[in-house]
Write a protein that holds these residues in place. Structure first.
Motif, PDB file in Angstrom:
ATOM      1  N   GLY A  68       0.702  -1.135  -0.020  1.00  0.00           N
ATOM      2  CA  GLY A  68      -0.005  -0.107  -0.044  1.00  0.00           C
ATOM      3  C   GLY A  68       0.824   1.299   0.063  1.00  0.00           C
ATOM      4  O   GLY A  68       0.431   2.436  -0.374  1.00  0.00           O
ATOM      5  N   ARG A  69       2.063   1.143   0.537  1.00  0.00           N
ATOM      6  CA  ARG A  69       3.006   2.342   0.663  1.00  0.00           C
ATOM      7  C   ARG A  69       3.611   2.562  -0.975  1.00  0.00           C
ATOM      8  O   ARG A  69       4.060   3.709  -1.333  1.00  0.00           O
ATOM      9  N   PRO A  72       0.292   2.749  -4.204  1.00  0.00           N
ATOM     10  CA  PRO A  72      -0.973   3.233  -3.173  1.00  0.00           C
ATOM     11  C   PRO A  72      -2.135   3.179  -4.104  1.00  0.00           C
ATOM     12  O   PRO A  72      -2.371   3.587  -5.167  1.00  0.00           O
ATOM     13  N   GLU A  73      -3.224   2.940  -3.310  1.00  0.00           N
ATOM     14  CA  GLU A  73      -4.780   3.212  -3.755  1.00  0.00           C
ATOM     15  C   GLU A  73      -4.875   4.607  -3.756  1.00  0.00           C
ATOM     16  O   GLU A  73      -4.128   5.394  -3.131  1.00  0.00           O
ATOM     17  N   ASP A  88      -3.557   0.625  -8.715  1.00  0.00           N
ATOM     18  CA  ASP A  88      -2.859   0.087  -7.642  1.00  0.00           C
ATOM     19  C   ASP A  88      -2.888  -1.360  -7.802  1.00  0.00           C
ATOM     20  O   ASP A  88      -1.491  -1.874  -7.487  1.00  0.00           O
TER      21      ASP A  88
END
Lengths: 137, 137, 137
Positions: A68-69, A72-73, A88
């Motif tokens: 996620g980092r 990212p979304e 993403d």
């Protein structure tokens, strides 16, 4: 040379899920009766991955946060102009790679003590196909 | 179809090391007597990688620094609740991938002029296994 | 067991380019007459990648921008002490991986509906080689 091919369709409840598929892969190896060769396990979609790592729930949460980092979304990806909202998930697929190759020795998965095979879904809640293909003798 | 399998155990002095294993792989190819096929070189642990890139010491330092930026040490990973302290090494393994496939043509490693095979240790100072598996004819 | 090997040389006009090579790969598969097996598609240089993802121009721009963020140009990499200026391209190669394996089933590329094979050049404007190697029966 022998070949064995199996397709599996996932339909996860959550958008992102990490599923241990080691048993599924060794089951297909048993059916193939191949003793020496290679097993390929590969996502057939471009928003999922197959990887090998630890079956440890804390680590899996770490991986999810880390992805996620790095991918990212919530970003206005150009890909979203097509109507899709999963930019993403494409980048997560590229980062984690969509496939692994597993060696087969004396009829078993020749993995190290902590190596487990995972299917990582990054854009689930719909049917997604994976292939297990074994070649050898 | 022929198959040849070799296991090697590393025990690095430093936590992170980058070792050129191209000679080891071509030595195993010679023993196998395989002329056409694929060689798989794969870490059997989940905190090490096998990759192909340049044998240039400056670049290897760049890679190490880059990995430290994208998959940093010193973070309170959830995985550390198990007593382990190597969360970063798991993420580095995922980023760099744990395996490569090398084509074999006319009995030699069919690599480009600068392609060298590396074993990258991210959590060393203990025995870690790697597999070289060749299939072909 | 049959084997088929093909080398292709790219010479892109731009420093970075993303080229759909799915047709090239399926053309080589047809020539090989292999019905069941694996195709390896691999960059033979250490500043290019081969990956599988979507043939969507917006996504390709997203990938290029994302790679520029995770493996940036314009940094004073140690590798540049050799006179090279392509440190970022080496890191992009590592991030995207330099190779894929494609399953062959009943004589065709066994890919999912959106899976397309790409050659990603990160340091072009000069001859760069790629290998397509097929083994099977």
């Amino acid at each position: 040379m022998k070949a064995h091919t199996y397709y599996h369709t996932f339909n996860t409840k959550k958008k992102r899920e990490y599923l241990n598929i080691t048993q599924m892969v060794s089951g297909e190896l048993a059916k193939s009766q191949i003793k020496e060769g290679f097993i390929m396990v590969s996502a057939m979609h471009i928003t999922a991955s197959v990887y090998i790592n630890d079956a440890e729930s804390g680590l899996i949460e770490d991986i999810d946060e880390w992805l996620g980092r790095l991918a990212p979304e919530g970003i206005d990806y150009r890909h979203h102009r097509t109507g899709e909202v999963n930019g993403d998930a494409h980048l997560k697929n590229l980062l984690m790679h969509h496939q692994v190759l597993v060696p087969v020795t004396e009829g078993r998965l020749d993995l190290g003590p902590w190596q487990q095979i995972y299917y990582a879904e990054f854009d689930g809640r719909r049917p997604k196909k994976m292939i297990i293909k074994i070649i050898g003798k």
